[in-house]
Write a protein that holds these residues in place. Sequence first.
Motif, PDB file in Angstrom:
ATOM      1  N   THR A  29       0.729  -1.123  -0.042  1.00 21.98           N
ATOM      2  CA  THR A  29      -0.036  -0.028   0.049  1.00 21.98           C
ATOM      3  C   THR A  29       0.868   1.558  -0.020  1.00 21.98           C
ATOM      4  O   THR A  29       0.417   2.239  -0.430  1.00 21.98           O
ATOM      5  CB  THR A  29      -0.981   0.041   1.208  1.00 21.98           C
ATOM      6  OG1 THR A  29      -1.501  -1.264   1.251  1.00 21.98           O
ATOM      7  CG2 THR A  29      -2.026   1.055   1.178  1.00 21.98           C
ATOM      8  N   ALA A  30       2.176   1.239   0.735  1.00 20.70           N
ATOM      9  CA  ALA A  30       2.802   2.369   0.659  1.00 20.70           C
ATOM     10  C   ALA A  30       3.590   2.675  -0.545  1.00 20.70           C
ATOM     11  O   ALA A  30       4.065   3.551  -0.732  1.00 20.70           O
ATOM     12  CB  ALA A  30       4.029   2.234   1.879  1.00 20.70           C
ATOM     13  N   GLU A  33       1.800   5.252  -2.679  1.00 21.66           N
ATOM     14  CA  GLU A  33       1.608   6.425  -2.129  1.00 21.66           C
ATOM     15  C   GLU A  33       2.961   7.035  -2.020  1.00 21.66           C
ATOM     16  O   GLU A  33       3.185   8.477  -2.291  1.00 21.66           O
ATOM     17  CB  GLU A  33       1.489   6.375  -0.540  1.00 21.66           C
ATOM     18  CG  GLU A  33      -0.111   5.936  -0.269  1.00 21.66           C
ATOM     19  CD  GLU A  33      -0.149   5.285   1.085  1.00 21.66           C
ATOM     20  OE1 GLU A  33       0.680   5.238   1.799  1.00 21.66           O
ATOM     21  OE2 GLU A  33      -1.366   4.988   1.468  1.00 21.66           O
ATOM     22  N   ALA A  36       3.562   8.618  -5.463  1.00 14.85           N
ATOM     23  CA  ALA A  36       2.688   9.833  -5.658  1.00 14.85           C
ATOM     24  C   ALA A  36       3.309  11.131  -4.860  1.00 14.85           C
ATOM     25  O   ALA A  36       3.392  12.218  -5.513  1.00 14.85           O
ATOM     26  CB  ALA A  36       1.332   9.674  -5.188  1.00 14.85           C
ATOM     27  N   ALA A  37       3.999  10.848  -3.807  1.00 12.89           N
ATOM     28  CA  ALA A  37       4.754  11.724  -3.125  1.00 12.89           C
ATOM     29  C   ALA A  37       5.914  12.481  -3.825  1.00 12.89           C
ATOM     30  O   ALA A  37       6.202  13.655  -3.747  1.00 12.89           O
ATOM     31  CB  ALA A  37       5.011  11.285  -1.820  1.00 12.89           C
TER      32      ALA A  37
END
Length: 246
Positions: A29-30, A33, A36-37
Motif C-alpha cells: 500500500t505504501a 503512496e 505519488a509523493a
Amino acid sequence: MIETAEHDGIAVLTLHHGPVNALDLELLTAVPEALAAVAEARAVVLTGSGRSFSAGVDLKRIADGGPRYVEKFLPALHLATLTLFEHPRPVVAAVNGHALAGGCVLAAACDLRLMSGGTIGLTELAAGVPFPTVPLEIMRHAVGPALDALVLDPGRLTPDQAAAIGLVHELVEPDRLLTAALRRAEGLCVAPADVYALAKRQLRRPARERMDAARPSDDPEVLKLWSSERTGRTLRDYLASLRRSK
C-alpha cells in the motif's frame, strides 16, 4: 516503511520493512503512496535496506490471514507493481541484495536494474502459489523468452546469470551501487519528461493489453488458489523447509 531522500532532483526510495523487506499489505500500500509523493522528481531510484532488496511476499501473512487477507493483498500487489511499472519518470532499481518472487517483480518493473549482490528470481511455484497476471506480464516485458524458465523452473539466479538474460543491466560493487544508480537515473533524464513518458507508454502498451485481456478470466482462479486451505498448508511446509535449510 519507505524512506525518501533527494539527490539533485532524483528521489531515492528505500524499502525499510523488517529484516528482508517482505511484501505485505502495508508495504504494498505504501509503494503507490511513495511514488505519488515524489511525482515531480526528475527520476526515481528504488533500493532496499539491509541485506535484501526484497525477499518477496510475506508468506506467513498469506498462510495465517487466509481468504480475507488474500482478497486485500492481491489487488494491493497488482496496484503497487503496476504503479511502479507505469510511473512516467525514469525509475532505476538499485538491487542491493536478494530480490525474490515479488521482490524480483518490483525490480523488473523498473526501467533499469543494477545489482550488487544476493540472488534474484521467481520462486512462486516452489512455494506452491500461482503467478498473478500483472506481475507475470511485467516479468514478460522485462525478460521476454527467458520467462518460461524463470517461472517453471523456480530457482535463484546469481547477478551474473541475471545479467545474461537481461534481468539485470549492470553489476556494481556494493559501495558504488547508489552512486551508479543515480548516474544511470541522471542519464535517463536527457529527454524531456513528456517525451520520456510517451516512450514508456508505447513500450509498455503490449504488456498492458495482455494484462487487461487476461485478468477478467485469470484473476478469480488466482484468488481461489491463493486462498485455498491447500495453499496455506503448502506455504507452511515451504517455510518450514526454508528454516531447516538455514
